[in-house]
Design a protein around this motif. Sequence first.
Motif, short mmCIF file in Angstrom:
data_model
loop_
_atom_site.label_atom_id
_atom_site.label_comp_id
_atom_site.label_asym_id
_atom_site.label_seq_id
_atom_site.Cartn_x
_atom_site.Cartn_y
_atom_site.Cartn_z
N LEU A 74 1.18 -1.37 0.11
CA LEU A 74 -0.29 0.00 -0.19
C LEU A 74 1.18 1.77 0.04
O LEU A 74 1.30 1.40 1.36
N PRO A 75 0.59 2.32 -0.64
CA PRO A 75 1.47 3.45 -1.32
C PRO A 75 1.23 4.28 0.11
O PRO A 75 -0.50 4.39 0.76
N GLY A 76 1.99 4.42 0.97
CA GLY A 76 2.28 5.79 2.10
C GLY A 76 1.66 4.84 3.49
O GLY A 76 1.21 5.24 4.26
N ALA A 77 1.39 3.27 3.81
CA ALA A 77 1.19 2.96 4.70
C ALA A 77 2.28 2.29 5.54
O ALA A 77 3.56 2.20 5.06
N GLY A 78 2.46 2.36 6.37
CA GLY A 78 3.90 2.56 7.87
C GLY A 78 3.51 1.54 8.19
O GLY A 78 1.98 1.26 8.81
N GLY A 79 4.27 0.15 8.41
CA GLY A 79 4.76 -0.57 9.84
C GLY A 79 4.48 -1.61 8.91
O GLY A 79 3.68 -1.94 8.37
N ASP A 80 4.45 -2.91 9.21
CA ASP A 80 4.10 -4.19 9.08
C ASP A 80 2.54 -5.00 9.42
O ASP A 80 2.58 -5.47 10.55
N THR A 81 1.86 -3.65 8.91
CA THR A 81 0.90 -4.03 9.14
C THR A 81 0.13 -5.27 8.62
O THR A 81 0.74 -5.92 6.96
N PRO A 82 -1.19 -5.54 8.86
CA PRO A 82 -1.41 -6.99 8.08
C PRO A 82 -1.92 -6.93 6.62
O PRO A 82 -2.06 -7.63 5.35
N GLN A 83 -2.38 -5.16 6.69
CA GLN A 83 -2.27 -5.34 4.89
C GLN A 83 -1.39 -5.01 3.88
O GLN A 83 -1.55 -6.12 3.28
N GLN A 84 -0.61 -4.61 4.61
CA GLN A 84 0.89 -4.16 4.18
C GLN A 84 1.52 -6.01 3.42
O GLN A 84 1.69 -5.88 2.55
N VAL A 85 1.46 -6.69 4.89
CA VAL A 85 2.11 -8.15 4.69
C VAL A 85 1.45 -8.93 3.98
O VAL A 85 1.72 -9.93 2.99
N GLY A 86 0.45 -8.77 3.95
CA GLY A 86 -1.14 -9.56 3.08
C GLY A 86 -0.68 -8.86 1.82
O GLY A 86 -0.61 -10.31 0.54
N LEU A 87 -1.31 -7.92 1.05
CA LEU A 87 -0.60 -7.19 0.17
C LEU A 87 0.96 -7.39 -1.01
O LEU A 87 0.75 -8.43 -1.55
N ALA A 88 1.60 -7.79 -0.02
CA ALA A 88 3.39 -8.23 -0.21
C ALA A 88 3.34 -9.49 -0.68
O ALA A 88 3.15 -9.83 -1.62
N PHE A 89 2.70 -10.62 -0.07
CA PHE A 89 2.43 -11.85 0.30
C PHE A 89 1.63 -11.88 -1.47
O PHE A 89 2.29 -13.01 -2.14
N THR A 90 -0.05 -11.55 -1.81
CA THR A 90 -0.48 -11.74 -2.24
C THR A 90 0.58 -11.10 -3.69
O THR A 90 0.39 -12.29 -5.13
N GLY A 91 0.79 -10.21 -4.17
CA GLY A 91 1.35 -9.63 -4.88
C GLY A 91 2.32 -10.63 -5.49
O GLY A 91 3.03 -10.79 -6.77
N GLY A 92 3.69 -10.23 -5.23
CA GLY A 92 4.58 -11.69 -4.60
C GLY A 92 4.50 -13.53 -5.42
O GLY A 92 5.19 -13.18 -6.71
N GLY A 93 3.51 -13.86 -4.43
CA GLY A 93 2.96 -14.58 -4.76
C GLY A 93 2.19 -15.32 -6.01
O GLY A 93 2.37 -16.24 -6.84
N LEU A 94 1.35 -14.32 -6.62
CA LEU A 94 0.71 -14.71 -7.67
C LEU A 94 1.38 -13.79 -8.71
O LEU A 94 2.23 -14.57 -9.88
N ALA A 95 2.90 -13.11 -8.59
CA ALA A 95 3.67 -12.64 -9.88
C ALA A 95 4.65 -14.26 -9.99
O ALA A 95 4.93 -14.09 -11.13
N VAL A 96 4.97 -14.72 -8.96
CA VAL A 96 5.81 -15.76 -9.44
C VAL A 96 4.86 -16.99 -10.06
O VAL A 96 5.16 -17.80 -10.74
N ALA A 97 3.39 -17.32 -9.55
CA ALA A 97 2.57 -18.23 -10.08
C ALA A 97 2.24 -18.14 -11.74
O ALA A 97 2.38 -18.67 -12.40
#
Length: 370
Positions: A74-97
């Motif tokens: 998320l642009p501008g989101a600070g810290g390791d919030t669940p949304q931030q971590v979830g988006l990182a996992f989703t973006g990275g995982g689906l890009a690899v798949a």
Amino acid sequence: MYSESDIAQAVEAGVLSPEAAAAFRDHVAAGRSAPAVDEEHFRLLSGFNDIFVAIAATLMLVAAARIGALMGTLPGAGGDTPQQVGLAFTGGGLAVAALAWLLAEYFTRKRRMALPSILLLLAFVGGTFIGLSGIGVMNGENLKVALDVSGEVEERQLAASIAAIVALLTSIAAWLHWKRFVVPITVAAGAAALVAVVVALILGFVPGADRWLNPLLLVAGVLVFLLAMRWDMSDLERRTRRSDVAFWLHLAAAPLIAHPVFHMLGVFDGAIPVGMALLVVALYVAFAFVALAVDRRALLVSSLIYVLYAMYTLFNQSGAVELSAALTALVIGSALLTLSAFWQPMRRGVVSLLGGLDARLPPVHRPEYA
């Protein structure tokens, strides 16, 4: 370079006659002093280009994971919030798949390259699982509010439900990959995902089920083993892709059987007594009996670390403290080499004890050569 499935496909395409294929198999078996069925073939490399492509694909997949994770935050989101971590996992995982699927369209579907196909399948399944897990992490809090979840039990059940859904969707993705590319390891990956579905639901909804994790995994391992045997029995001569599928299923079943058994015995809970060490060795002998009967070595490999530790304990407690590691390696190494060298005659002896079951097992006869 060529696997049994390649030869079978050549026969189906009319490139080789069945007689020529059989003569080729007999020639190779004669040169190795063992029938091809005892070699437990599976194709990993078709040439050095497989390694070259695998390295290049790995670099691209790592890059895709990193880029996808960065683009998903998320642009501008600070810290390791669940949304931030979830988006990182989703973006990275689906890009690899997605990248793994696209690469498989050429290197698996067209080129039929063995090692890259395995790598791309694992990347696709793993990327799908991570990407879907990220979606679950992102929506976890919203689901709690929407479902009015409160209390430790309900939270555990929600987490188990999310994990089961993720694993189920991953198994469906593996099935779609199988229908498109027919990579033998895919069936084992899908079976592992289904095991995760069942285990997650039991742990989440059955009170105290966490105390029964090892028995649950053992039951799952036996079921996967039976599935592997079903594939094996459909190709006892091991001349088609079905044998390759069975190989990977046996490889998936072996740790699910071996590790829970030895963990329930408390092998690594501390210094084990001599009686327990002897029991571990006896179990390894039993595993060897099963491995010889079904002509698969995966169970022996998965349980090797436990018998090594047991033998080390026996030598250590007998007074050979300084030589215990060396003696363990010598004894187990010698036993495994002996087993490999005399695999076929030992198989004949084991299968002869099973009576009418020999018709459901790979043949034990050794072809006669002029």
